[in-house]
Design a protein around this motif. Structure first.
Motif, PDB file in Angstrom:
ATOM      1  N   ASP A 136      10.356   2.868  26.519  1.00  0.00           N
ATOM      2  CA  ASP A 136      10.134   2.495  25.131  1.00  0.00           C
ATOM      3  C   ASP A 136      11.377   2.757  24.293  1.00  0.00           C
ATOM      4  O   ASP A 136      12.326   3.402  24.745  1.00  0.00           O
ATOM      5  CB  ASP A 136       8.903   3.202  24.538  1.00  0.00           C
ATOM      6  CG  ASP A 136       9.056   4.705  24.387  1.00  0.00           C
ATOM      7  OD1 ASP A 136      10.038   5.138  23.751  1.00  0.00           O
ATOM      8  OD2 ASP A 136       8.194   5.456  24.877  1.00  0.00           O
TER       9      ASP A 136
ATOM     10  N   ARG B 198       4.090   7.922  20.466  1.00  0.00           N
ATOM     11  CA  ARG B 198       4.604   7.048  21.508  1.00  0.00           C
ATOM     12  C   ARG B 198       3.722   6.991  22.751  1.00  0.00           C
ATOM     13  O   ARG B 198       4.023   6.260  23.690  1.00  0.00           O
ATOM     14  CB  ARG B 198       6.016   7.468  21.922  1.00  0.00           C
ATOM     15  CG  ARG B 198       7.087   7.162  20.895  1.00  0.00           C
ATOM     16  CD  ARG B 198       8.486   7.294  21.505  1.00  0.00           C
ATOM     17  NE  ARG B 198       8.759   8.627  21.965  1.00  0.00           N
ATOM     18  CZ  ARG B 198       8.986   8.963  23.234  1.00  0.00           C
ATOM     19  NH1 ARG B 198       8.952   8.050  24.190  1.00  0.00           N
ATOM     20  NH2 ARG B 198       9.226  10.226  23.561  1.00  0.00           N
TER      21      ARG B 198
ATOM     22  N   ARG C 183       7.289  -1.163  23.500  1.00  0.00           N
ATOM     23  CA  ARG C 183       7.250  -1.077  24.957  1.00  0.00           C
ATOM     24  C   ARG C 183       8.415  -1.869  25.534  1.00  0.00           C
ATOM     25  O   ARG C 183       8.716  -2.970  25.076  1.00  0.00           O
ATOM     26  CB  ARG C 183       5.959  -1.674  25.509  1.00  0.00           C
ATOM     27  CG  ARG C 183       4.690  -0.968  25.119  1.00  0.00           C
ATOM     28  CD  ARG C 183       3.489  -1.739  25.648  1.00  0.00           C
ATOM     29  NE  ARG C 183       2.229  -1.187  25.175  1.00  0.00           N
ATOM     30  CZ  ARG C 183       1.476  -0.321  25.855  1.00  0.00           C
ATOM     31  NH1 ARG C 183       1.894   0.075  27.057  1.00  0.00           N
ATOM     32  NH2 ARG C 183       0.353   0.133  25.363  1.00  0.00           N
TER      33      ARG C 183
END
Length: 468
Positions: free
Chosen positions: A116, A190, A220
């Motif tokens: 990410d 996250r 992502r």
């Protein structure tokens, strides 16, 4: 151009407010006509609507200060990214300040081990992928235009890779948002999943700047595939091309991209991008995976294509060849519009369940063949989303009326098939009537309740999605 005078309802802005903007933001507050016109014109077919001022933000703090100035003065704020929206999403129809986020270009963090990253809203998708290249990761959402990440989140964008990697709905992990009260909130952490409270991330994704201003986005990422191979394949019939796509998905072939361009669109692409593809309905494929996996995908899809009247695959395996192929696809809008010099474009955006796609495209193609002006079909057929692009003479209002009627039939057709009036462009000002047809007044009223609760002064991109 489409007149939107009935939607424009602007109050005069106090000159003292403009002075305060200039005092706070200096040369990042602009009132010249050229820059205001740039922010009051879009890729769409709507008349320009100029803001009273343009302010360039460089941080979340800048956005907070502007929001507090505007809310105190009752002045509307319209977020602006790259200006590539199609439905008039960033036109300041109530006047006020166009908040340009394009200078918020910092890539704040890349967590390669977690797949990410976090970026400011003004980062463009091509810049992000260039930055990620050495990590072995990439950001797959590709709407064609080199849009900003914040703008893509605001319109819930998707594009050519959506059949495999999803849309911005799936790509966004968390957002930093400035509320109409001038507060900064973070919608999530996250973690890849969470059951903690309301899903505010999904509320803001697709809200077109009407509920809050997105300043940072956590995304992502995905591994760059070992093997990438692209191909084009022409078909004897439109039905054969669509059947190939539907059957490939039914057989669980993990297509990375599959785009359809009808014969008129191929003609336009050949002229615009200097290609020499046969002018028949054509599929653009891209396959991702291991060498063995890609070979298996190609064999399966090739057999289906041949059975459905497809010709030989024309391969593009080097990065340079793939880039040329997909550049032509991404420029298809401009190619279609420029079938006639001086024309303006109108791109439709319906999406239907994949099982209804053959009927929807075939009926639409028949409608276009009866039209008096050029129009092409292209789309992300792997997820049921396709576009018609009209090339309209701006000096012939009867052509705009004809296109409005064809578009109405197209949207009604899609809704009758339990589809949607917009797969990726958003509502903006262009599809408000169809949103009501699609979801009903009771559903729209719930949306209005959310808007009134979060933005009681109706200052954040007012007049978009629905009228209060």
């Amino acid at each position: 151009m489409t007149a939107i005078a009935e939607m424009v309802d602007r109050a005069p802005v106090d000159p003292a407010f403009i002075e305060r903007l200039e005092e706070r933001f200096g040369d990042r507050a602009k009132t010249g006509e050229a820059v205001r016109r740039q922010h009051g014109t879009s890729e769409a077919h709507f008349d320009p609507v100029l803001p009273d001022a343009v302010v360039y933000a460089r941080s979340t703090g800048d956005v907070v200060e502007l929001v507090r100035l505007c809310t105190a003065a009752g002045v509307p704020i319209v977020p602006f990214g790259a200006g590539t929206s199609i439905e008039g999403n960033a036109l300041p129809i109530r006047g006020g300040v166009s908040l340009d986020l394009s200078e918020m270009t910092e890539i704040l963090a890349v967590n390669a081990e977690d797949f990410d990253c976090t970026v400011q809203a003004g980062v463009r998708r091509e810049e992000l992928n260039a930055h990620l290249r050495d990590t072995g990761l990439f950001f797959p959402i590709d709407p064609g235009a080199n849009a900003t990440i914040g703008g893509m989140a605001s319109t819930r964008a998707s594009g050519t890779n959506a059949v495999r990697y999803g849309t911005m709905r799936e790509a966004v992990l968390a957002l930093t948002v400035v509320t109409p009260q001038g507060e900064v909130i973070r919608t999530s952490r996250r973690a890849r999943k969470s059951a903690a409270g309301y899903d505010l991330t999904r509320l803001y994704v697709g809200s077109e700047g009407t509920l809050g201003i997105i300043t940072e986005v956590s995304l992502r990422l995905h591994p760059i595939p070992d093997t990438i191979s692209s191909a084009v394949c022409g078909f004897e019939t439109l039905q054969g091309a669509i059947d190939t796509v539907v059957q490939s998905i039914q057989m669980s072939v993990p297509l990375a991209r599959v785009e359809i361009l009808d014969d008129m669109q191929i003609r336009a692409v050949n002229l615009w991008s200097k290609l020499d593809l046969p002018e028949v309905t054509t599929l653009f494929f891209e396959f991702h995976g291991s060498a063995a996996g890609v070979a298996e995908q190609v064999e399966t899809v090739g057999a289906l294509a041949r059975a459905n009247g497809g010709g030989d695959f024309q391969w593009s395996s080097t990065p340079e060849e793939r880039s040329k192929l997909w550049k032509a696809r991404h420029e298809a809008y401009y190619a279609a519009v420029n079938l006639r010099p001086g024309a303006i474009g109108w791109a439709t955006d319906v999406c239907v369940p994949i099982s209804r796609l053959p009927d929807c495209i075939t009926e639409t193609k028949a409608d276009l063949q009866r039209a008096s002006l050029p129009a092409t079909i292209l789309g992300h057929v792997g997820d049921g989303n396709f576009h018609v692009i009209f090339s309209i003479d701006p000096n012939k209002p009867e052509e705009m009326a004809e296109v409005e009627a064809i578009n109405a039939r197209l949207v009604e057709r899609a809704l009758a098939m339990d589809g949607t009036c917009t797969g990726e462009h958003g509502i903006g000002i262009g599809k408000q009537q169809w949103l009501v047809e699609e979801l009903g007044q009771d559903t729209i009223e719930v949306m209005r309740m959310v808007k009134r609760a979060l933005d009681p002064q109706d200052l954040f991109n007012p007049g978009k999605i629905f009228a209060l």
